[in-house]
Enzyme design. Structure first.
Site, PDB file in Angstrom:
ATOM      1  CE1 TYR A 179     -46.131  30.651  -4.320  1.00  0.00           C
ATOM      2  CE2 TYR A 179     -44.767  29.678  -6.273  1.00  0.00           C
ATOM      3  CZ  TYR A 179     -45.265  30.936  -5.501  1.00  0.00           C
ATOM      4  OH  TYR A 179     -44.610  32.029  -5.459  1.00  0.00           O
ATOM      5  CB  THR A 236     -45.318  32.567  -9.103  1.00  0.00           C
ATOM      6  OG1 THR A 236     -44.371  31.715  -9.358  1.00  0.00           O
ATOM      7  CG2 THR A 236     -46.691  31.965  -8.853  1.00  0.00           C
TER       8      THR A 236
END
Ligand code: UDP
Length: 327
Positions: free
Chosen positions: A142, A118
């Site tokens: 995350y 990501t």
């Protein structure tokens, strides 16, 4: 018999689109998913092995049964806000799952991995465009867990010869252009489905998380990529590995940023409806601006996103109108 590819998280949003594309490319996509955030009815394109990556014995049995030529690893918790509130959950689940998967791959002799990373690994970078050499400074658990898995893959590559294509996604949106599958999370936290919910009356309004950012209209800027384009890159990534081209990292973004307000305007244009909006406070963990500044995927992988924001919203809207959210 088609060659098998294990798709962890194949019952989820991006993983199910990968399964569809793998099947179209002549592979047998084997979904591995524990249905924590995925949906059994999204597994339409190949067999389903239900289980959690933390369960090593189950994972070994899955590798033995299917003897996959490669793995696409999507399974992960991916709600930024939740990761800020409960970081331990992200470190436990995302990290332990990846470590087990890589162990199982090396034992099974499966050497090729396409990993879903990501742009959240980059964190805040003072408004610069991000390329693969930008430093990784995640600001939420995350992003930190994905950065740690990237490093873990490097360790396994050195120790066991696993080769990986790591894709750092910007904001994925849209749905299968044939509306067979699409995006659905419970709870939903992503902007495009929430905007469509507000339009269709499933929610009273869309709350804009922060209007005081240092951007032209005060709202956060993101780089949106159509899920169908994103998945085309994954098939190219698999080809890359199978051609022996080795480890690589690619940003998958368009290089064009849209503010939250611009996304709302695009949705109003596509649907012809008005989005009821509430101006709210910032969401912890959000970066001001995340936009890809890289042409590496285009130059080396031959990948370029073809679909613009309005097409993403139109496809997501078609999926939304099919009532697929009534799960
Ligand atoms: N966003 C928003 N309201 C919402 C959900 C998201 O304003 O109800 C904003 C969020 O602050 C971010 C952008 O929309 O700037 C994209 O958020 P999303 O959760 O879709 O993806 P993320 O960038 O967190 O991966």
């Amino acid at each position: 018999m088609a060659e098998a590819v294990l798709v962890t998280g194949g019952a989820g949003y991006i993983g199910s689109h990968a399964c569809k594309a793998l099947k179209a490319a002549g592979y047998l996509p084997v979904t591995c998913d524990d249905l924590t955030t995925g949906w059994a009815d999204a597994v339409k394109f190949g067999p389903f092995e239900q289980g959690a990556l933390e369960n090593r014995a189950w994972l070994d049995a899955v590798f033995a049964r299917w003897q996959p030529v490669a793995v696409m690893h999507f399974a992960a918790l991916s709600d930024v806000g939740q990761s800020v509130r409960d970081p331990g959950l992200y470190w436990r689940r995302n990290i332990a799952g990846a470590a087990n998967l890589l162990d199982a791959m090396s034992v099974a002799g499966c050497r090729h991995l396409v990993f879903s990373s990501t742009c959240a690994v980059y964190g805040e970078q003072d408004g610069v465009l991000l390329d693969e050499t930008s430093p990784r400074r995640p600001i939420n658990a995350y992003g930190a867990s994905k950065a740690a898995i990237e490093d873990m893959i490097g360790n396994f590559s050195a120790a066991c010869g696993i080769e990986a294509v790591i894709f750092r996604y910007f904001n994925v949106a849209g749905a299968d252009p044939e509306a067979e599958i699409g995006e659905f999370h419970r709870p939903e936290t992503h902007l495009v489905p929430l905007v469509l919910d507000a339009i269709s009356g499933r929610r009273p309004a869309l709350t804009i998380f922060g209007t005081d950012y240092d951007t032209p209209d005060g709202t956060c800027i993101r780089d949106y990529v159509h899920v169908a384009d994103l998945i085309e890159a994954h098939i190219s990534g698999l080809d890359w590995l199978r051609a022996g081209r080795g480890n690589a990292v690619f940003n998958l973004g368009s290089g064009r940023g849209y503010s939250v307000r611009e996304v709302i305007e695009a949705a109003e244009k596509v649907t012809g409806e008005t989005v009821p909006v509430i101006e709210g406070s910032r969401r912890p963990g959000d970066c001001t601006r995340l936009v890809s500044g890289s042409r590496k995927a285009e130059d080396e992988l031959g990948w370029r996103p073809r679909r613009l924001l309005e097409e993403m919203i139109a496809d997501a809207w078609r999926w939304h109108q099919r009532g697929a959210y009534r799960r």
